[in-house]
Motif scaffolding. Structure first.
Motif, PDB file in Angstrom:
ATOM      1  N   PHE A 153       0.678  -1.433  -0.150  1.00 47.83           N
ATOM      2  CA  PHE A 153      -0.050   0.139  -0.009  1.00 47.83           C
ATOM      3  C   PHE A 153       0.863   1.403   0.115  1.00 47.83           C
ATOM      4  O   PHE A 153       0.187   2.510  -0.083  1.00 47.83           O
ATOM      5  CB  PHE A 153      -0.823  -0.052   1.183  1.00 47.83           C
ATOM      6  CG  PHE A 153      -2.117  -0.901   0.956  1.00 47.83           C
ATOM      7  CD1 PHE A 153      -3.199  -0.339   0.625  1.00 47.83           C
ATOM      8  CD2 PHE A 153      -2.088  -2.084   1.203  1.00 47.83           C
ATOM      9  CE1 PHE A 153      -4.441  -1.248   0.350  1.00 47.83           C
ATOM     10  CE2 PHE A 153      -3.177  -3.114   1.145  1.00 47.83           C
ATOM     11  CZ  PHE A 153      -4.407  -2.333   0.638  1.00 47.83           C
ATOM     12  N   PHE A 154       2.158   1.182   0.318  1.00 50.15           N
ATOM     13  CA  PHE A 154       2.830   2.345   0.372  1.00 50.15           C
ATOM     14  C   PHE A 154       4.006   2.306  -0.486  1.00 50.15           C
ATOM     15  O   PHE A 154       4.791   1.305  -0.802  1.00 50.15           O
ATOM     16  CB  PHE A 154       3.308   2.575   1.750  1.00 50.15           C
ATOM     17  CG  PHE A 154       2.414   2.735   2.814  1.00 50.15           C
ATOM     18  CD1 PHE A 154       2.000   1.895   3.748  1.00 50.15           C
ATOM     19  CD2 PHE A 154       1.388   4.109   2.804  1.00 50.15           C
ATOM     20  CE1 PHE A 154       1.200   2.120   4.794  1.00 50.15           C
ATOM     21  CE2 PHE A 154       0.699   4.068   3.736  1.00 50.15           C
ATOM     22  CZ  PHE A 154       0.264   3.091   4.670  1.00 50.15           C
ATOM     23  N   ASP A 155       4.482   3.461  -1.228  1.00 54.03           N
ATOM     24  CA  ASP A 155       5.959   3.661  -1.864  1.00 54.03           C
ATOM     25  C   ASP A 155       6.687   4.374  -0.535  1.00 54.03           C
ATOM     26  O   ASP A 155       5.893   4.804   0.398  1.00 54.03           O
ATOM     27  CB  ASP A 155       5.810   4.309  -3.108  1.00 54.03           C
ATOM     28  CG  ASP A 155       5.135   5.735  -2.934  1.00 54.03           C
ATOM     29  OD1 ASP A 155       4.987   6.337  -1.556  1.00 54.03           O
ATOM     30  OD2 ASP A 155       4.650   6.267  -4.014  1.00 54.03           O
ATOM     31  N   ASP A 156       7.720   4.405  -0.687  1.00 56.43           N
ATOM     32  CA  ASP A 156       8.830   5.102   0.143  1.00 56.43           C
ATOM     33  C   ASP A 156       8.355   6.549   0.648  1.00 56.43           C
ATOM     34  O   ASP A 156       8.335   6.960   1.843  1.00 56.43           O
ATOM     35  CB  ASP A 156      10.129   4.921  -0.176  1.00 56.43           C
ATOM     36  CG  ASP A 156      10.804   3.647  -0.203  1.00 56.43           C
ATOM     37  OD1 ASP A 156      10.117   2.813   0.440  1.00 56.43           O
ATOM     38  OD2 ASP A 156      11.872   3.459  -0.785  1.00 56.43           O
ATOM     39  N   ALA A 157       7.797   7.262  -0.449  1.00 52.74           N
ATOM     40  CA  ALA A 157       7.379   8.700  -0.246  1.00 52.74           C
ATOM     41  C   ALA A 157       6.230   8.731   0.550  1.00 52.74           C
ATOM     42  O   ALA A 157       6.358   9.516   1.415  1.00 52.74           O
ATOM     43  CB  ALA A 157       7.263   9.279  -1.582  1.00 52.74           C
ATOM     44  N   SER A 158       5.142   7.911   0.284  1.00 50.78           N
ATOM     45  CA  SER A 158       4.180   8.086   1.285  1.00 50.78           C
ATOM     46  C   SER A 158       4.327   7.644   2.509  1.00 50.78           C
ATOM     47  O   SER A 158       3.605   8.003   3.551  1.00 50.78           O
ATOM     48  CB  SER A 158       2.917   7.280   0.453  1.00 50.78           C
ATOM     49  OG  SER A 158       3.241   5.990   0.344  1.00 50.78           O
ATOM     50  N   PHE A 159       5.018   6.786   2.759  1.00 44.63           N
ATOM     51  CA  PHE A 159       5.425   6.230   4.138  1.00 44.63           C
ATOM     52  C   PHE A 159       6.289   7.154   4.904  1.00 44.63           C
ATOM     53  O   PHE A 159       6.002   7.603   6.085  1.00 44.63           O
ATOM     54  CB  PHE A 159       6.411   4.786   4.050  1.00 44.63           C
ATOM     55  CG  PHE A 159       6.687   4.325   5.279  1.00 44.63           C
ATOM     56  CD1 PHE A 159       5.645   3.585   6.223  1.00 44.63           C
ATOM     57  CD2 PHE A 159       7.982   4.397   5.714  1.00 44.63           C
ATOM     58  CE1 PHE A 159       6.158   3.044   7.525  1.00 44.63           C
ATOM     59  CE2 PHE A 159       8.307   3.915   7.171  1.00 44.63           C
ATOM     60  CZ  PHE A 159       7.277   3.376   7.858  1.00 44.63           C
ATOM     61  N   ASN A 160       6.932   7.888   4.318  1.00 38.14           N
ATOM     62  CA  ASN A 160       7.768   9.060   4.837  1.00 38.14           C
ATOM     63  C   ASN A 160       7.014  10.080   5.117  1.00 38.14           C
ATOM     64  O   ASN A 160       6.805  10.742   6.374  1.00 38.14           O
ATOM     65  CB  ASN A 160       8.716   9.277   4.089  1.00 38.14           C
ATOM     66  CG  ASN A 160       9.916   8.402   3.917  1.00 38.14           C
ATOM     67  OD1 ASN A 160      10.215   7.557   4.856  1.00 38.14           O
ATOM     68  ND2 ASN A 160      10.752   8.391   2.794  1.00 38.14           N
ATOM     69  N   ARG A 161       5.755  10.193   4.453  1.00 36.87           N
ATOM     70  CA  ARG A 161       4.864  11.366   4.877  1.00 36.87           C
ATOM     71  C   ARG A 161       4.198  10.843   5.880  1.00 36.87           C
ATOM     72  O   ARG A 161       3.812  11.864   6.791  1.00 36.87           O
ATOM     73  CB  ARG A 161       4.089  11.613   3.568  1.00 36.87           C
ATOM     74  CG  ARG A 161       4.545  12.361   2.427  1.00 36.87           C
ATOM     75  CD  ARG A 161       3.450  12.884   1.598  1.00 36.87           C
ATOM     76  NE  ARG A 161       2.493  11.943   0.975  1.00 36.87           N
ATOM     77  CZ  ARG A 161       2.336  10.965   0.054  1.00 36.87           C
ATOM     78  NH1 ARG A 161       3.519  11.221  -0.802  1.00 36.87           N
ATOM     79  NH2 ARG A 161       1.627  10.168  -0.392  1.00 36.87           N
ATOM     80  N   PHE A 162       3.921   9.651   6.218  1.00 40.93           N
ATOM     81  CA  PHE A 162       3.047   9.338   7.073  1.00 40.93           C
ATOM     82  C   PHE A 162       3.818   9.421   8.492  1.00 40.93           C
ATOM     83  O   PHE A 162       3.288   9.872   9.464  1.00 40.93           O
ATOM     84  CB  PHE A 162       2.655   7.751   6.906  1.00 40.93           C
ATOM     85  CG  PHE A 162       2.074   7.132   8.360  1.00 40.93           C
ATOM     86  CD1 PHE A 162       0.702   7.395   8.603  1.00 40.93           C
ATOM     87  CD2 PHE A 162       2.669   6.327   9.125  1.00 40.93           C
ATOM     88  CE1 PHE A 162       0.198   6.822   9.860  1.00 40.93           C
ATOM     89  CE2 PHE A 162       2.084   5.637  10.009  1.00 40.93           C
ATOM     90  CZ  PHE A 162       0.911   5.983  10.537  1.00 40.93           C
ATOM     91  N   VAL A 163       5.111   9.285   8.432  1.00 41.46           N
ATOM     92  CA  VAL A 163       6.168   9.186   9.538  1.00 41.46           C
ATOM     93  C   VAL A 163       6.071  10.570   9.914  1.00 41.46           C
ATOM     94  O   VAL A 163       6.339  11.007  11.206  1.00 41.46           O
ATOM     95  CB  VAL A 163       7.540   8.283   9.169  1.00 41.46           C
ATOM     96  CG1 VAL A 163       8.505   8.639  10.387  1.00 41.46           C
ATOM     97  CG2 VAL A 163       7.367   7.160   9.128  1.00 41.46           C
ATOM     98  N   ASP A 164       6.570  11.304   9.038  1.00 38.44           N
ATOM     99  CA  ASP A 164       6.877  12.845   9.598  1.00 38.44           C
ATOM    100  C   ASP A 164       5.181  13.377   9.933  1.00 38.44           C
ATOM    101  O   ASP A 164       5.368  14.271  10.942  1.00 38.44           O
ATOM    102  CB  ASP A 164       6.956  13.710   8.171  1.00 38.44           C
ATOM    103  CG  ASP A 164       8.235  13.327   7.441  1.00 38.44           C
ATOM    104  OD1 ASP A 164       9.116  12.695   8.317  1.00 38.44           O
ATOM    105  OD2 ASP A 164       8.487  13.521   6.406  1.00 38.44           O
TER     106      ASP A 164
END
Length: 345
Positions: A66-77
């Motif tokens: 469900f995530f690429d690295d960019a979307s996962f990083n947005r979630f973490v941020d």
């Protein structure tokens, strides 16, 4: 002696684990049920033993599906900036320090993903509401999926206007479970398939928008997930939950004339059988009351007029009559659900 999840969790976990979960519950107003406490206890004990056995995979990308690295990083941020992160971090720090363990990666992130994905959070909890804000700010795929599902439920007239909040919560829990937790406990007959759903959908005159939902709107997901059927099955359950809950059901009055023994035996037997059907409330016919259907072995006008529909048993009652009555009821239910579904909104 009846055991509860809470008592079992307290007995089989370390006291430090159980006490910290109670504090977490109070701090975030999680409104945890006994089962939810048991799930968190199980999760933390597994985390503990994985570290002790040196079988730890650091948290990186939550899901390749469900995530690429960019979307996962947005979630973490977004999560780090939220009021949830520091308390979660402090909670896991206390947990690991109690066992002298040095954690790898961001275990507070893993804990929050677990809470999101295991049907633990109530719709009134502060944590749930804050996580909705985090999800929206990060603009995750889950956010897009949920909004499209909500639109489809409304478009197909599955819910009434006052059920929007309940549906949002349930879709959120199902979606987070399949996106974050990535685990399923199923039995052979626990899944609802397209073929099974069609039989019930026909009763309510509704179409199956779930079967091609991901292929139509999120093809990148449909091509990658080999367990998508579990997700669809839960969505089918949601559709059926609202369809059945919104349909008021049919009231049936049963009136049998004859000798006392016949009335005493046959009337409750028919009522019991009919009440085993979906969407049916059958009872003994009361004078002056109105029903969707009246079932009787006499066709007096006064009795017939008490029902919108009337079924006459014009001979001695046989077991095959149950099948005939149920077929007649199916015709009425189909017509009633069609009218109800059309006028729902």
């Amino acid at each position: 002696m009846t055991r509860t999840w809470k008592s079992t969790s307290e007995e089989f976990s370390d006291k430090v684990v159980f006490d910290e979960i109670i504090k977490l519950n109070d701090q975030f107003q999680l409104e945890l049920s006994d089962i939810a406490i048991g799930r968190i206890v199980a999760y933390l004990m597994i985390v503990k033993y994985r570290y002790l056995q040196k079988k730890v995979v650091p948290v990186s990308c939550a899901s390749d599906w469900f995530f690429d690295d960019a979307s996962f990083n947005r979630f973490v941020d977004a999560l780090v900036k939220s009021p949830l992160y520091e308390p979660g971090k402090l909670f896991m720090k206390k947990f690991f320090s109690a066992y002298g363990i040095v954690p790898k990666g961001d275990e507070s992130l893993a804990l929050i993903l677990f809470l999101m994905g295991k049907h633990i959070l109530s719709d009134d909890s502060i944590l749930y509401k804050n996580l909705l804000a985090v999800e929206a700010e990060a603009d995750l795929m889950t956010y897009a999926i949920k909004n499209k599902l909500l639109a489809c439920f409304n478009e197909h007239q599955i819910i009434s206007s006052d059920q929007q909040a309940e549906l949002t919560y349930l879709i959120t829990q199902v979606t987070w479970h399949h996106c974050f937790f990535k685990g399923w406990i199923v039995t052979e007959d626990s899944q609802i398939t397209h073929e099974q759903f069609k039989k019930v959908a026909a009763l309510f005159d509704t179409s199956d928008f779930i079967v091609d939902f991901f292929a139509n709107y999120f093809p990148e997901i449909a091509q990658k997930i080999d367990v998508l059927d579990y997700y669809k099955s839960d969505l089918y359950q949601l559709v059926l939950y609202f369809l059945k809950g919104n349909f008021p059901g049919l009231s049936i009055g049963v009136h049998i004339e004859g000798d006392l023994l016949m009335k005493r035996i046959l009337t409750p037997m028919i009522i019991k059988r009919l009440n085993c059907l979906d969407f049916i409330t059958a009872s003994t016919l009361k004078k002056g009351a109105t029903y969707d259907l009246v079932v009787s072995n006499v066709n007096f006008p006064a009795i017939e007029n008490q029902g919108k529909h009337f079924y006459l048993i014009n001979h001695e009652f046989y077991s095959s009559d149950f099948q005939h009555i149920e077929e007649f009821i199916s015709i009425i239910v189909n017509a009633a659900t069609f009218s109800y579904n059309r006028d729902l909104n």
